[in-house]
Design a protein around this motif. Structure first.
Motif, PDB file in Angstrom:
ATOM      1  N   LYS A  36     -58.786  -5.604  86.281  1.00  0.00           N
ATOM      2  CA  LYS A  36     -58.763  -5.395  87.719  1.00  0.00           C
ATOM      3  C   LYS A  36     -59.915  -4.527  88.217  1.00  0.00           C
ATOM      4  O   LYS A  36     -60.278  -3.533  87.598  1.00  0.00           O
ATOM      5  CB  LYS A  36     -57.465  -4.715  88.106  1.00  0.00           C
ATOM      6  N   THR A  37     -60.442  -4.921  89.350  1.00  0.00           N
ATOM      7  CA  THR A  37     -61.420  -4.110  90.059  1.00  0.00           C
ATOM      8  C   THR A  37     -61.018  -4.124  91.531  1.00  0.00           C
ATOM      9  O   THR A  37     -60.239  -4.969  91.971  1.00  0.00           O
ATOM     10  CB  THR A  37     -62.852  -4.666  89.922  1.00  0.00           C
ATOM     11  N   VAL A  38     -61.556  -3.176  92.271  1.00  0.00           N
ATOM     12  CA  VAL A  38     -61.250  -3.087  93.690  1.00  0.00           C
ATOM     13  C   VAL A  38     -62.523  -2.693  94.430  1.00  0.00           C
ATOM     14  O   VAL A  38     -63.349  -1.944  93.907  1.00  0.00           O
ATOM     15  CB  VAL A  38     -60.101  -2.082  93.960  1.00  0.00           C
ATOM     16  N   GLU A  39     -62.678  -3.217  95.634  1.00  0.00           N
ATOM     17  CA  GLU A  39     -63.810  -2.827  96.460  1.00  0.00           C
ATOM     18  C   GLU A  39     -63.402  -1.607  97.257  1.00  0.00           C
ATOM     19  O   GLU A  39     -62.417  -1.627  97.999  1.00  0.00           O
ATOM     20  CB  GLU A  39     -64.226  -3.961  97.391  1.00  0.00           C
ATOM     21  N   TRP A  40     -64.135  -0.529  97.095  1.00  0.00           N
ATOM     22  CA  TRP A  40     -63.800   0.741  97.730  1.00  0.00           C
ATOM     23  C   TRP A  40     -64.410   0.812  99.122  1.00  0.00           C
ATOM     24  O   TRP A  40     -65.154  -0.070  99.557  1.00  0.00           O
ATOM     25  CB  TRP A  40     -64.284   1.894  96.843  1.00  0.00           C
ATOM     26  N   GLU A  41     -64.135   1.869  99.852  1.00  0.00           N
ATOM     27  CA  GLU A  41     -64.583   2.048 101.234  1.00  0.00           C
ATOM     28  C   GLU A  41     -66.101   2.080 101.369  1.00  0.00           C
ATOM     29  O   GLU A  41     -66.638   1.764 102.422  1.00  0.00           O
ATOM     30  CB  GLU A  41     -63.992   3.344 101.793  1.00  0.00           C
ATOM     31  N   ASP A  42     -66.791   2.464 100.294  1.00  0.00           N
ATOM     32  CA  ASP A  42     -68.247   2.536 100.348  1.00  0.00           C
ATOM     33  C   ASP A  42     -68.920   1.193 100.057  1.00  0.00           C
ATOM     34  O   ASP A  42     -70.140   1.095 100.033  1.00  0.00           O
ATOM     35  CB  ASP A  42     -68.771   3.602  99.389  1.00  0.00           C
ATOM     36  N   GLY A  43     -68.123   0.149  99.835  1.00  0.00           N
ATOM     37  CA  GLY A  43     -68.649  -1.184  99.595  1.00  0.00           C
ATOM     38  C   GLY A  43     -68.914  -1.508  98.138  1.00  0.00           C
ATOM     39  O   GLY A  43     -69.251  -2.630  97.809  1.00  0.00           O
ATOM     40  N   ARG A  44     -68.765  -0.540  97.254  1.00  0.00           N
ATOM     41  CA  ARG A  44     -68.970  -0.764  95.825  1.00  0.00           C
ATOM     42  C   ARG A  44     -67.677  -1.210  95.167  1.00  0.00           C
ATOM     43  O   ARG A  44     -66.587  -0.961  95.667  1.00  0.00           O
ATOM     44  CB  ARG A  44     -69.480   0.505  95.149  1.00  0.00           C
ATOM     45  N   THR A  45     -67.804  -1.840  94.005  1.00  0.00           N
ATOM     46  CA  THR A  45     -66.645  -2.291  93.242  1.00  0.00           C
ATOM     47  C   THR A  45     -66.431  -1.355  92.060  1.00  0.00           C
ATOM     48  O   THR A  45     -67.374  -1.057  91.320  1.00  0.00           O
ATOM     49  CB  THR A  45     -66.860  -3.726  92.739  1.00  0.00           C
ATOM     50  N   TYR A  46     -65.186  -0.896  91.896  1.00  0.00           N
ATOM     51  CA  TYR A  46     -64.835   0.041  90.828  1.00  0.00           C
ATOM     52  C   TYR A  46     -63.650  -0.510  90.038  1.00  0.00           C
ATOM     53  O   TYR A  46     -62.818  -1.243  90.580  1.00  0.00           O
ATOM     54  CB  TYR A  46     -64.431   1.401  91.417  1.00  0.00           C
ATOM     55  N   PRO A  47     -63.530  -0.114  88.759  1.00  0.00           N
ATOM     56  CA  PRO A  47     -62.320  -0.472  88.015  1.00  0.00           C
ATOM     57  C   PRO A  47     -61.132   0.272  88.608  1.00  0.00           C
ATOM     58  O   PRO A  47     -61.276   1.384  89.122  1.00  0.00           O
ATOM     59  CB  PRO A  47     -62.613  -0.013  86.588  1.00  0.00           C
ATOM     60  N   VAL A  48     -59.973  -0.340  88.550  1.00  0.00           N
ATOM     61  CA  VAL A  48     -58.780   0.266  89.136  1.00  0.00           C
ATOM     62  C   VAL A  48     -57.715   0.420  88.058  1.00  0.00           C
ATOM     63  O   VAL A  48     -57.542  -0.435  87.203  1.00  0.00           O
ATOM     64  CB  VAL A  48     -58.250  -0.560  90.328  1.00  0.00           C
ATOM     65  N   VAL A  49     -57.016   1.565  88.097  1.00  0.00           N
ATOM     66  CA  VAL A  49     -55.907   1.855  87.186  1.00  0.00           C
ATOM     67  C   VAL A  49     -54.682   2.087  88.051  1.00  0.00           C
ATOM     68  O   VAL A  49     -54.680   2.962  88.915  1.00  0.00           O
ATOM     69  CB  VAL A  49     -56.201   3.096  86.314  1.00  0.00           C
ATOM     70  N   ASP A  50     -53.632   1.299  87.834  1.00  0.00           N
ATOM     71  CA  ASP A  50     -52.391   1.458  88.586  1.00  0.00           C
ATOM     72  C   ASP A  50     -51.517   2.516  87.922  1.00  0.00           C
ATOM     73  O   ASP A  50     -51.315   2.490  86.706  1.00  0.00           O
ATOM     74  CB  ASP A  50     -51.637   0.131  88.670  1.00  0.00           C
ATOM     75  N   VAL A  51     -51.007   3.451  88.714  1.00  0.00           N
ATOM     76  CA  VAL A  51     -50.135   4.507  88.216  1.00  0.00           C
ATOM     77  C   VAL A  51     -48.781   4.395  88.900  1.00  0.00           C
ATOM     78  O   VAL A  51     -48.665   3.871  90.003  1.00  0.00           O
ATOM     79  CB  VAL A  51     -50.741   5.908  88.449  1.00  0.00           C
ATOM     80  N   GLU A  52     -47.758   4.886  88.245  1.00  0.00           N
ATOM     81  CA  GLU A  52     -46.403   4.812  88.802  1.00  0.00           C
ATOM     82  C   GLU A  52     -46.111   5.949  89.757  1.00  0.00           C
ATOM     83  O   GLU A  52     -45.371   5.775  90.723  1.00  0.00           O
ATOM     84  CB  GLU A  52     -45.381   4.818  87.665  1.00  0.00           C
ATOM     85  N   VAL A  53     -46.656   7.136  89.474  1.00  0.00           N
ATOM     86  CA  VAL A  53     -46.369   8.307  90.295  1.00  0.00           C
ATOM     87  C   VAL A  53     -47.676   9.031  90.589  1.00  0.00           C
ATOM     88  O   VAL A  53     -48.492   9.234  89.704  1.00  0.00           O
ATOM     89  CB  VAL A  53     -45.406   9.269  89.563  1.00  0.00           C
ATOM     90  N   SER A  54     -47.850   9.408  91.832  1.00  0.00           N
ATOM     91  CA  SER A  54     -48.998  10.227  92.230  1.00  0.00           C
ATOM     92  C   SER A  54     -48.494  11.312  93.176  1.00  0.00           C
ATOM     93  O   SER A  54     -47.293  11.406  93.450  1.00  0.00           O
ATOM     94  CB  SER A  54     -50.066   9.363  92.912  1.00  0.00           C
TER      95      SER A  54
END
Length: 84
Positions: A36-54
């Protein structure tokens, strides 16, 4: 220092799906290669890690934590060992 023994350290997005909250930070943790990757607010694509609790969903930080019956515990302690 020996080369090629340290993990990659770079930007990663941590996403709490339960709260709909995400934050960008640097970490050695990353999603699996080609995952998984996600496009962040700055327009770049970063790897994403899903967590259960934050901090957005943890009861202590959101103020929804339940208070234990501490008065009963204190009274029981005072009965056993007395007040000083």
């Amino acid at each position: 220092m020996r080369k090629d023994i340290h993990p990659q350290y770079g930007p990663v997005v941590f996403r709490d799906k339960a709260a709909g909250f995400a934050f960008l930070t640097r970490s050695t943790l990353s999603s699996a290669t080609g995952a998984k990757t996600v496009e962040w607010e700055d327009g770049r694509t970063y790897p994403v890690v899903d967590v259960e609790v934050s901090s957005a969903s943890h009861p202590f930080y959101t103020g929804t934590a339940r208070v234990m019956d501490s008065a009963g515990r204190v009274e029981r302690f005072e009965r056993r060992f007395g007040k000083r």
